[in-house]
Write a protein that holds these residues in place. Structure first.
Motif, PDB file in Angstrom:
ATOM      1  N   ALA A 261      -9.612  -7.538  -6.425  1.00 38.50           N
ATOM      2  CA  ALA A 261      -9.175  -8.931  -6.484  1.00 38.50           C
ATOM      3  C   ALA A 261      -8.525  -9.335  -5.170  1.00 38.50           C
ATOM      4  O   ALA A 261      -7.983  -8.505  -4.439  1.00 38.50           O
ATOM      5  CB  ALA A 261      -8.192  -9.116  -7.643  1.00 38.50           C
ATOM      6  N   ALA A 262      -8.586 -10.630  -4.852  1.00 38.06           N
ATOM      7  CA  ALA A 262      -7.960 -11.143  -3.640  1.00 38.06           C
ATOM      8  C   ALA A 262      -6.469 -10.844  -3.669  1.00 38.06           C
ATOM      9  O   ALA A 262      -5.809 -10.935  -4.704  1.00 38.06           O
ATOM     10  CB  ALA A 262      -8.202 -12.643  -3.522  1.00 38.06           C
ATOM     11  N   GLY A 263      -5.938 -10.453  -2.520  1.00 35.82           N
ATOM     12  CA  GLY A 263      -4.516 -10.155  -2.407  1.00 35.82           C
ATOM     13  C   GLY A 263      -4.176  -8.704  -2.617  1.00 35.82           C
ATOM     14  O   GLY A 263      -3.060  -8.277  -2.291  1.00 35.82           O
ATOM     15  N   ARG A 264      -5.106  -7.930  -3.175  1.00 33.12           N
ATOM     16  CA  ARG A 264      -4.859  -6.505  -3.365  1.00 33.12           C
ATOM     17  C   ARG A 264      -5.311  -5.728  -2.136  1.00 33.12           C
ATOM     18  O   ARG A 264      -6.152  -6.191  -1.364  1.00 33.12           O
ATOM     19  CB  ARG A 264      -5.587  -6.000  -4.608  1.00 33.12           C
ATOM     20  CG  ARG A 264      -5.033  -6.555  -5.908  1.00 33.12           C
ATOM     21  CD  ARG A 264      -5.754  -5.980  -7.103  1.00 33.12           C
ATOM     22  NE  ARG A 264      -5.651  -4.540  -7.144  1.00 33.12           N
ATOM     23  CZ  ARG A 264      -4.598  -3.870  -7.609  1.00 33.12           C
ATOM     24  NH1 ARG A 264      -3.543  -4.512  -8.054  1.00 33.12           N
ATOM     25  NH2 ARG A 264      -4.591  -2.549  -7.628  1.00 33.12           N
ATOM     26  N   PRO A 265      -4.766  -4.518  -1.935  1.00 28.66           N
ATOM     27  CA  PRO A 265      -5.192  -3.718  -0.777  1.00 28.66           C
ATOM     28  C   PRO A 265      -6.679  -3.384  -0.864  1.00 28.66           C
ATOM     29  O   PRO A 265      -7.238  -3.221  -1.951  1.00 28.66           O
ATOM     30  CB  PRO A 265      -4.340  -2.450  -0.894  1.00 28.66           C
ATOM     31  CG  PRO A 265      -3.208  -2.801  -1.790  1.00 28.66           C
ATOM     32  CD  PRO A 265      -3.719  -3.844  -2.722  1.00 28.66           C
ATOM     33  N   LEU A 266      -7.315  -3.301   0.287  1.00 29.24           N
ATOM     34  CA  LEU A 266      -8.689  -2.805   0.327  1.00 29.24           C
ATOM     35  C   LEU A 266      -8.701  -1.372  -0.192  1.00 29.24           C
ATOM     36  O   LEU A 266      -7.856  -0.556   0.187  1.00 29.24           O
ATOM     37  CB  LEU A 266      -9.209  -2.823   1.759  1.00 29.24           C
ATOM     38  CG  LEU A 266     -10.613  -2.249   1.950  1.00 29.24           C
ATOM     39  CD1 LEU A 266     -11.671  -3.213   1.441  1.00 29.24           C
ATOM     40  CD2 LEU A 266     -10.863  -1.899   3.404  1.00 29.24           C
ATOM     41  N   GLU A 267      -9.656  -1.055  -1.067  1.00 26.27           N
ATOM     42  CA  GLU A 267      -9.770   0.309  -1.591  1.00 26.27           C
ATOM     43  C   GLU A 267     -11.000   0.971  -0.987  1.00 26.27           C
ATOM     44  O   GLU A 267     -12.107   0.427  -1.058  1.00 26.27           O
ATOM     45  CB  GLU A 267      -9.859   0.307  -3.113  1.00 26.27           C
ATOM     46  CG  GLU A 267      -9.719   1.689  -3.718  1.00 26.27           C
ATOM     47  CD  GLU A 267      -9.392   1.671  -5.205  1.00 26.27           C
ATOM     48  OE1 GLU A 267      -9.822   2.588  -5.917  1.00 26.27           O
ATOM     49  OE2 GLU A 267      -8.676   0.731  -5.640  1.00 26.27           O
ATOM     50  N   ALA A 268     -10.803   2.131  -0.374  1.00 26.92           N
ATOM     51  CA  ALA A 268     -11.893   2.868   0.261  1.00 26.92           C
ATOM     52  C   ALA A 268     -11.991   4.246  -0.367  1.00 26.92           C
ATOM     53  O   ALA A 268     -10.977   4.915  -0.572  1.00 26.92           O
ATOM     54  CB  ALA A 268     -11.650   2.990   1.761  1.00 26.92           C
ATOM     55  N   VAL A 269     -13.218   4.670  -0.672  1.00 29.31           N
ATOM     56  CA  VAL A 269     -13.458   5.971  -1.284  1.00 29.31           C
ATOM     57  C   VAL A 269     -14.308   6.802  -0.330  1.00 29.31           C
ATOM     58  O   VAL A 269     -15.442   6.431  -0.009  1.00 29.31           O
ATOM     59  CB  VAL A 269     -14.166   5.829  -2.642  1.00 29.31           C
ATOM     60  CG1 VAL A 269     -14.397   7.201  -3.267  1.00 29.31           C
ATOM     61  CG2 VAL A 269     -13.356   4.938  -3.583  1.00 29.31           C
ATOM     62  N   VAL A 270     -13.762   7.910   0.139  1.00 28.06           N
ATOM     63  CA  VAL A 270     -14.476   8.806   1.047  1.00 28.06           C
ATOM     64  C   VAL A 270     -15.354   9.750   0.224  1.00 28.06           C
ATOM     65  O   VAL A 270     -14.890  10.358  -0.736  1.00 28.06           O
ATOM     66  CB  VAL A 270     -13.484   9.621   1.901  1.00 28.06           C
ATOM     67  CG1 VAL A 270     -14.234  10.569   2.840  1.00 28.06           C
ATOM     68  CG2 VAL A 270     -12.575   8.686   2.699  1.00 28.06           C
ATOM     69  N   VAL A 271     -16.612   9.867   0.640  1.00 28.45           N
ATOM     70  CA  VAL A 271     -17.573  10.695  -0.077  1.00 28.45           C
ATOM     71  C   VAL A 271     -18.138  11.753   0.872  1.00 28.45           C
ATOM     72  O   VAL A 271     -18.564  11.433   1.990  1.00 28.45           O
ATOM     73  CB  VAL A 271     -18.731   9.851  -0.638  1.00 28.45           C
ATOM     74  CG1 VAL A 271     -19.722  10.734  -1.405  1.00 28.45           C
ATOM     75  CG2 VAL A 271     -18.199   8.736  -1.530  1.00 28.45           C
ATOM     76  N   ASN A 272     -18.130  12.995   0.420  1.00 28.39           N
ATOM     77  CA  ASN A 272     -18.816  14.083   1.121  1.00 28.39           C
ATOM     78  C   ASN A 272     -20.077  14.405   0.322  1.00 28.39           C
ATOM     79  O   ASN A 272     -20.008  15.055  -0.718  1.00 28.39           O
ATOM     80  CB  ASN A 272     -17.905  15.305   1.228  1.00 28.39           C
ATOM     81  CG  ASN A 272     -18.607  16.498   1.856  1.00 28.39           C
ATOM     82  OD1 ASN A 272     -19.728  16.399   2.346  1.00 28.39           O
ATOM     83  ND2 ASN A 272     -17.952  17.649   1.827  1.00 28.39           N
ATOM     84  N   THR A 273     -21.235  13.933   0.793  1.00 29.32           N
ATOM     85  CA  THR A 273     -22.467  14.089   0.022  1.00 29.32           C
ATOM     86  C   THR A 273     -22.978  15.524   0.001  1.00 29.32           C
ATOM     87  O   THR A 273     -23.899  15.833  -0.755  1.00 29.32           O
ATOM     88  CB  THR A 273     -23.570  13.170   0.576  1.00 29.32           C
ATOM     89  OG1 THR A 273     -23.860  13.529   1.932  1.00 29.32           O
ATOM     90  CG2 THR A 273     -23.149  11.710   0.521  1.00 29.32           C
ATOM     91  N   SER A 274     -22.387  16.417   0.793  1.00 23.71           N
ATOM     92  CA  SER A 274     -22.821  17.816   0.777  1.00 23.71           C
ATOM     93  C   SER A 274     -22.314  18.554  -0.460  1.00 23.71           C
ATOM     94  O   SER A 274     -22.763  19.651  -0.759  1.00 23.71           O
ATOM     95  CB  SER A 274     -22.347  18.546   2.039  1.00 23.71           C
ATOM     96  OG  SER A 274     -20.944  18.775   1.992  1.00 23.71           O
TER      97      SER A 274
END
Length: 275
Positions: free
Chosen positions: A48-61
């Motif tokens: 939602a607007a106003g919330r922190p950007l959420e980033a998910v790191v993925v290791n596909t190996s």
């Protein structure tokens, strides 16, 4: 006739890297720069607007072993807010003798706020991992960082008897080193990790670091959580930061403490922690 000696096969090694720049656009926190290569990927759940950007790191190996490397770099522009985690527990598998390398670099500009809350790292028996976390932040930036480690999977009857784990943290605020730590497990680990001076035989532990101008104001609430949960650990404050240590019998017990502890320190939990 002379039979030529067999050559050792050259095994492929995993290489992954992600780099993310976050900026503020009005009330929104958006991706300003993005790079990913090899087995490294970044996902961005809708927010939602106003919330922190959420980033998910993925290791596909699917995990790391000796000779593999994974790098992550997150940079927050002035006023930007972000919450970063990993898609799953990072698994460090048995090594042939070489080390897996993991390096995380965080950069926070004026007024930026970042919660770096990866899911647990699982060390399998005879794993070898060298990990480094470096942070550069301004005087008024805000950081909540956590790293949790599981020494095997207790529910599966696994334990860590041999291997190497070296963990290095360096945090600089306005160019001044305010937090530095080195952790090292090496060689025959069973007896060392059961000693009272180390983990007392615990199979899981975590370090939580809060670096904010008002860090001391969070101290009592965090201590109340440790008391309520009857947790083996402690928390202290200095240089306008708080450092918490928690050990537990397994990963589930550790999470039961970490979830309210992170909340007491002002952290929002990533949604992938609940899925």
């Amino acid at each position: 006739m002379t039979v030529p000696a067999l050559q050792q096969p050259v095994l492929e090694r995993a290489r992954g890297s992600v780099s993310l720049g976050v900026a503020r656009r009005g009330e929104r926190h958006v991706v300003a720069e993005l790079a990913q290569s090899g087995c490294g990927r970044l996902l961005f759940p809708a927010i939602a607007a106003g919330r922190p950007l959420e980033a998910v790191v993925v290791n596909t190996s699917g995990g790391l072993t000796g000779g593999d490397r994974f790098d992550a770099a997150l940079s927050l522009a002035p006023g930007a807010r972000a919450l970063a985690t990993t898609q799953a527990c990072e698994k460090i598998y048995r090594s042939d003798g070489s080390d897996a390398l993991v390096e995380t670099r965080l950069s926070l500009a004026e007024g930026a706020s970042l919660a770096w809350l990866p899911q647990e790292t699982i060390l399998f028996d005879r794993a070898r991992l060298r990990r480094r976390l470096t942070v550069e932040m301004t005087e008024d930036a805000r950081l909540l960082a956590m790293e949790a480690v599981l020494l095997g999977r207790k529910a599966s009857g696994e334990s860590l008897t041999q291997g190497l784990f070296r963990d290095s943290w360096r945090v600089r605020r306005a160019g001044k080193l305010v937090f530095a730590e080195e952790t090292a497990f090496d060689g025959d680990l069973a007896a060392r990790l059961s000693a009272a001076a180390t983990l007392k035989g615990a199979a899981a532990y975590a370090t939580v670091l809060l670096v904010v101008p008002d860090a001391a104001s969070h101290l009592q609430a965090a201590r109340d959580v440790l008391t309520k949960e009857a947790a083996e650990g402690g928390i202290s404050t200095f240089e306008r930061l708080c450092v918490a240590r928690v050990i537990a019998e397994d990963g589930a017990a550790l999470r039961r403490v970490l979830i309210p502890l992170l909340g007491a320190l002002g952290g929002e939990l990533p949604r992938v922690w609940h899925t």
